[in-house]
Design an enzyme around this catalytic site. Structure first.
Site, PDB file in Angstrom:
ATOM      1  N   THR A 121     -20.079  42.488  76.421  1.00 57.97           N
ATOM      2  CA  THR A 121     -19.185  41.616  75.655  1.00 57.97           C
ATOM      3  C   THR A 121     -18.144  40.959  76.554  1.00 57.97           C
ATOM      4  OG1 THR A 121     -17.424  41.692  73.997  1.00 57.97           O
ATOM      5  CG2 THR A 121     -17.872  43.736  75.130  1.00 57.97           C
ATOM      6  N   ASP A 122     -17.638  39.833  76.104  1.00 59.11           N
ATOM      7  CA  ASP A 122     -16.549  39.175  76.856  1.00 59.11           C
ATOM      8  C   ASP A 122     -15.242  39.968  76.761  1.00 59.11           C
ATOM      9  OD1 ASP A 122     -15.920  38.654  74.183  1.00 59.11           O
ATOM     10  OD2 ASP A 122     -15.788  36.479  74.416  1.00 59.11           O
ATOM     11  N   GLU A 123     -15.182  40.929  75.818  1.00 60.05           N
ATOM     12  CA  GLU A 123     -13.932  41.690  75.652  1.00 60.05           C
ATOM     13  C   GLU A 123     -13.611  42.552  76.861  1.00 60.05           C
ATOM     14  OE1 GLU A 123     -13.375  43.724  72.009  1.00 60.05           O
ATOM     15  OE2 GLU A 123     -14.353  42.174  70.838  1.00 60.05           O
ATOM     16  N   TYR A 148     -12.946  50.415  72.236  1.00 60.18           N
ATOM     17  CA  TYR A 148     -14.272  49.784  72.254  1.00 60.18           C
ATOM     18  C   TYR A 148     -14.491  49.007  73.546  1.00 60.18           C
ATOM     19  CZ  TYR A 148     -17.693  46.060  71.608  1.00 60.18           C
ATOM     20  OH  TYR A 148     -18.725  45.172  71.810  1.00 60.18           O
ATOM     21  N   LYS A 152     -17.131  49.599  76.711  1.00 61.88           N
ATOM     22  CA  LYS A 152     -18.129  48.618  77.170  1.00 61.88           C
ATOM     23  C   LYS A 152     -17.882  48.274  78.641  1.00 61.88           C
ATOM     24  CE  LYS A 152     -20.965  46.814  75.130  1.00 61.88           C
ATOM     25  NZ  LYS A 152     -22.364  47.177  74.795  1.00 61.88           N
TER      26      LYS A 152
HETATM   27  P1  NAD Z   1     -24.114  46.726  65.464  1.00 62.17           P
HETATM   28  O1  NAD Z   1     -23.023  47.714  65.275  1.00 62.17           O
HETATM   29  O2  NAD Z   1     -24.447  45.790  64.357  1.00 62.17           O
HETATM   30  O3  NAD Z   1     -25.457  47.482  65.850  1.00 62.17           O
HETATM   31  C1  NAD Z   1     -25.503  48.552  66.735  1.00 62.17           C
HETATM   32  C2  NAD Z   1     -26.842  49.273  66.564  1.00 62.17           C
HETATM   33  O4  NAD Z   1     -26.911  50.348  67.529  1.00 62.17           O
HETATM   34  C3  NAD Z   1     -27.037  49.912  65.181  1.00 62.17           C
HETATM   35  O5  NAD Z   1     -28.331  49.652  64.695  1.00 62.17           O
HETATM   36  C4  NAD Z   1     -26.835  51.403  65.436  1.00 62.17           C
HETATM   37  O6  NAD Z   1     -27.557  52.221  64.542  1.00 62.17           O
HETATM   38  C5  NAD Z   1     -27.362  51.523  66.862  1.00 62.17           C
HETATM   39  N1  NAD Z   1     -26.816  52.688  67.570  1.00 62.17           N
HETATM   40  C6  NAD Z   1     -25.511  53.093  67.627  1.00 62.17           C
HETATM   41  N2  NAD Z   1     -25.430  54.228  68.346  1.00 62.17           N
HETATM   42  C7  NAD Z   1     -26.687  54.524  68.781  1.00 62.17           C
HETATM   43  C8  NAD Z   1     -27.240  55.563  69.574  1.00 62.17           C
HETATM   44  N3  NAD Z   1     -26.472  56.540  70.076  1.00 62.17           N
HETATM   45  N4  NAD Z   1     -28.560  55.535  69.827  1.00 62.17           N
HETATM   46  C9  NAD Z   1     -29.355  54.568  69.322  1.00 62.17           C
HETATM   47  N5  NAD Z   1     -28.880  53.574  68.541  1.00 62.17           N
HETATM   48  C10 NAD Z   1     -27.573  53.555  68.280  1.00 62.17           C
HETATM   49  O7  NAD Z   1     -23.726  45.932  66.786  1.00 62.17           O
HETATM   50  P2  NAD Z   1     -24.050  44.429  67.222  1.00 62.17           P
HETATM   51  O8  NAD Z   1     -22.949  43.553  66.769  1.00 62.17           O
HETATM   52  O9  NAD Z   1     -25.448  44.110  66.870  1.00 62.17           O
HETATM   53  O10 NAD Z   1     -23.889  44.571  68.808  1.00 62.17           O
HETATM   54  C11 NAD Z   1     -25.027  44.858  69.626  1.00 62.17           C
HETATM   55  C12 NAD Z   1     -24.604  44.852  71.079  1.00 62.17           C
HETATM   56  O11 NAD Z   1     -24.062  43.586  71.423  1.00 62.17           O
HETATM   57  C13 NAD Z   1     -23.520  45.872  71.430  1.00 62.17           C
HETATM   58  O12 NAD Z   1     -23.802  46.402  72.693  1.00 62.17           O
HETATM   59  C14 NAD Z   1     -22.239  45.045  71.468  1.00 62.17           C
HETATM   60  O13 NAD Z   1     -21.288  45.609  72.335  1.00 62.17           O
HETATM   61  C15 NAD Z   1     -22.766  43.727  71.994  1.00 62.17           C
HETATM   62  N6  NAD Z   1     -22.004  42.522  71.637  1.00 62.17           N
HETATM   63  C16 NAD Z   1     -21.724  42.236  70.331  1.00 62.17           C
HETATM   64  C17 NAD Z   1     -21.068  41.060  70.011  1.00 62.17           C
HETATM   65  C18 NAD Z   1     -20.769  40.680  68.573  1.00 62.17           C
HETATM   66  O14 NAD Z   1     -20.118  39.667  68.347  1.00 62.17           O
HETATM   67  N7  NAD Z   1     -21.223  41.423  67.580  1.00 62.17           N
HETATM   68  C19 NAD Z   1     -20.679  40.184  71.023  1.00 62.17           C
HETATM   69  C20 NAD Z   1     -20.967  40.507  72.352  1.00 62.17           C
HETATM   70  C21 NAD Z   1     -21.657  41.682  72.636  1.00 62.17           C
HETATM   71  O1  TDX Z   2     -10.762  41.392  58.065  1.00 63.60           O
HETATM   72  C1  TDX Z   2     -10.568  40.946  59.198  1.00 63.60           C
HETATM   73  N1  TDX Z   2      -9.578  40.009  59.375  1.00 63.60           N
HETATM   74  C2  TDX Z   2      -9.302  39.469  60.595  1.00 63.60           C
HETATM   75  O2  TDX Z   2      -8.392  38.620  60.705  1.00 63.60           O
HETATM   76  C3  TDX Z   2     -11.345  41.351  60.351  1.00 63.60           C
HETATM   77  C4  TDX Z   2     -12.440  42.373  60.191  1.00 63.60           C
HETATM   78  C5  TDX Z   2     -11.060  40.779  61.568  1.00 63.60           C
HETATM   79  N2  TDX Z   2     -10.063  39.874  61.698  1.00 63.60           N
HETATM   80  C6  TDX Z   2      -9.830  39.232  63.011  1.00 63.60           C
HETATM   81  C7  TDX Z   2      -9.779  40.150  64.211  1.00 63.60           C
HETATM   82  C8  TDX Z   2     -10.346  39.286  65.322  1.00 63.60           C
HETATM   83  O3  TDX Z   2      -9.318  38.466  65.870  1.00 63.60           O
HETATM   84  O4  TDX Z   2     -10.970  38.388  63.237  1.00 63.60           O
HETATM   85  C9  TDX Z   2     -11.354  38.376  64.617  1.00 63.60           C
HETATM   86  C10 TDX Z   2     -12.787  38.846  64.762  1.00 63.60           C
HETATM   87  O5  TDX Z   2     -12.818  40.219  64.424  1.00 63.60           O
HETATM   88  P1  TDX Z   2     -14.152  41.107  64.536  1.00 63.60           P
HETATM   89  O6  TDX Z   2     -15.235  40.496  63.721  1.00 63.60           O
HETATM   90  O7  TDX Z   2     -13.778  42.521  64.286  1.00 63.60           O
HETATM   91  O8  TDX Z   2     -14.589  40.859  66.059  1.00 63.60           O
HETATM   92  P2  TDX Z   2     -13.871  41.133  67.478  1.00 63.60           P
HETATM   93  O9  TDX Z   2     -12.891  42.239  67.386  1.00 63.60           O
HETATM   94  O10 TDX Z   2     -13.428  39.819  68.027  1.00 63.60           O
HETATM   95  O11 TDX Z   2     -15.142  41.706  68.306  1.00 63.60           O
HETATM   96  C11 TDX Z   2     -16.449  41.076  68.141  1.00 63.60           C
HETATM   97  O12 TDX Z   2     -16.766  40.268  69.246  1.00 63.60           O
HETATM   98  C12 TDX Z   2     -16.985  40.896  70.470  1.00 63.60           C
HETATM   99  C13 TDX Z   2     -17.525  42.144  67.965  1.00 63.60           C
HETATM  100  O13 TDX Z   2     -17.215  42.975  66.865  1.00 63.60           O
HETATM  101  C14 TDX Z   2     -17.685  42.959  69.220  1.00 63.60           C
HETATM  102  O14 TDX Z   2     -18.766  43.876  69.080  1.00 63.60           O
HETATM  103  C15 TDX Z   2     -17.986  42.039  70.353  1.00 63.60           C
HETATM  104  O15 TDX Z   2     -18.006  42.758  71.547  1.00 63.60           O
END
Ligand code: NAD
Ligand code: TDX
Length: 332
Positions: A121-123, A148, A152
């Site tokens: 992630t960019d975080e 988190y 990562k």
């Molecule tokens: P998500 O929470 O929707 O899905 C995570 C999945 O991993 C789930 O299916 C969960 O059951 C599985 N999991 C968790 N722990 C596990 C374990 N110990 N063994 C096997 N499976 C396990 O997450 P997502 O949003 O789909 O994110 C996927 C990946 O992308 C993560 O690595 C996250 O850091 C990265 N990422 C997410 C975002 C975003 O905006 N959502 C952005 C950048 C990077």
């Molecule tokens: O109810 C809400 N109200 C609100 O204002 C929630 C759930 C979030 N927020 C804000 C917090 C953040 O500034 O919205 C923004 C986005 O929040 P999230 O969806 O929780 O994402 P963020 O914390 O930015 O992280 C996401 O992007 C990077 C993903 O969850 C991560 O897995 C990924 O690494």
């Protein structure tokens, strides 16, 4: 043709990756390893289950992981605990899955000499000031803010160390905020869409001026394929799509698209340590691998996502009450 082991393939991005691969690169064989935590959902793979092998289990469990790694050509590692707010309430699962789980994957790919693509992630770079004209690049120093993002960042460091010390074949991608179908309702965009659909008020943290750089999940996944196929071993690639918007703008767009007044939201307690702004410079990916995003209009992608949630109430209803109960406890 490659045999791909997709960890976390029942989660939001992983399940979309599986679907994208079946639709666009059907020559590949897919095995999904997923622990089915609260965030994992077999329903995310409905309609494609007969095209894949699904194994329920944790990446932390060597006995389950090792044979699957031995039998594949490449591991695409999505599995993680992924929600910042949860990491503030209970960090341990983040340490266990994101750090120890990634360690187990590294040991297995090292043992069987397999290629790894690590999804991050960019975080990991921390945040930018709202008035900073800059963006994150592959050279930005790591400076994570939350449990988190620290977990990562640690997982990325482990991957780099295993490449340098043990010569594993790996690539890493750090992507910005994803949106699209099958995203858990705990996350910002689906939470607000389903709040409106359920007759509840959308919830904005603090002033809502925090900026996120939105990318459609299919663009993230097409970039992952580009890196798996043509990325240079040992390299990191940032993935983004020039989608910077602040949270207030996004919540207002959702309300308007659902026929409500743009101001019909509630301000709630801000997130502790809330990162101000993320912004991705993806020129390395574009220039080296010729990748570009397909969803360049956020409004179109958002409308399509809203339509998906409106048409799939049966998918999101079961998660909604438990998710909102958690938020009520933390005053959000
Ligand atoms: P998500 O929470 O929707 O899905 C995570 C999945 O991993 C789930 O299916 C969960 O059951 C599985 N999991 C968790 N722990 C596990 C374990 N110990 N063994 C096997 N499976 C396990 O997450 P997502 O949003 O789909 O994110 C996927 C990946 O992308 C993560 O690595 C996250 O850091 C990265 N990422 C997410 C975002 C975003 O905006 N959502 C952005 C950048 C990077
Ligand atoms: O109810 C809400 N109200 C609100 O204002 C929630 C759930 C979030 N927020 C804000 C917090 C953040 O500034 O919205 C923004 C986005 O929040 P999230 O969806 O929780 O994402 P963020 O914390 O930015 O992280 C996401 O992007 C990077 C993903 O969850 C991560 O897995 C990924 O690494």
């Amino acid at each position: 043709m490659a045999r791909i082991l997709v960890t976390g393939g029942a989660g939001f991005i992983g399940a979309n990756f599986v679907r994208y691969t079946i639709d666009n690169l059907p020559q590949h064989e897919i095995t999904v390893l997923d622990a089915l935590t609260y965030a994992g959902n077999r329903a995310n793979l409905e309609g494609v289950e007969d095209r894949i092998r699904f194994v329920e289990g944790s990446i932390v469990d060597e006995a389950v992981l090792e044979p699957l790694v031995r039998e594949c050509d490449v591991v695409v590692h999505f599995a993680a605990e992924s929600h910042n707010d949860n990491s503030l309430e209970d960090p341990f699962p983040f340490i266990e899955t994101n750090l120890i789980g990634t360690f187990r994957i590294l040991q297995a790919v090292r043992k069987f000499d397999k290629r790894l693509h690590h999804i991050s992630t960019d975080e990991v770079y921390g945040d930018l000031a709202l008035d900073d004209p800059g963006k994150f690049t592959e050279a930005t120093p790591y400076n994570p803010s939350s449990p988190y993002s620290a977990s990562k960042a640690g997982s990325d460091m482990l991957v780099r160390a295993w490449a340098r010390s043990f010569g594993i074949h790996m690539t890493i991608s750090n992507c910005s905020n994803n949106y699209g179908p099958y995203q858990h309702v705990e996350k910002f965009i689906p939470r607000q869409i389903t709040n409106v659909l359920a007759g509840a008020t959308p919830k904005l943290y603090g002033e809502g001026l925090n900026v996120r750089d939105w990318i459609h999940v299919d663009d993230h996944n097409s970039a992952v394929h580009a890196i798996v196929e043509n990325g240079r071993s040992g390299e990191t690639y940032l993935i983004g799509a020039d989608g910077e918007l602040n949270n207030r703008q996004v919540i207002e767009m959702i309300l308007e698209m659902l026929g409500k007044n743009a101001g019909d939201y509630e301000r709630v307690r801000d997130r502790a340590g809330h990162d101000l702004r993320y912004a991705i410079d993806y020129s390395k990916l574009r220039d080296e691998l010729g990748w570009k995003p397909r969803f360049t209009g956020f409004a179109d992608g958002l409308r399509q996502t809203i339509d998906w949630y409106a048409a799939h109430e049966g998918w999101w209803r079961p998660q909604k009450e438990a998710t909102e109960a958690k938020y009520r406890k933390s005053g959000q």
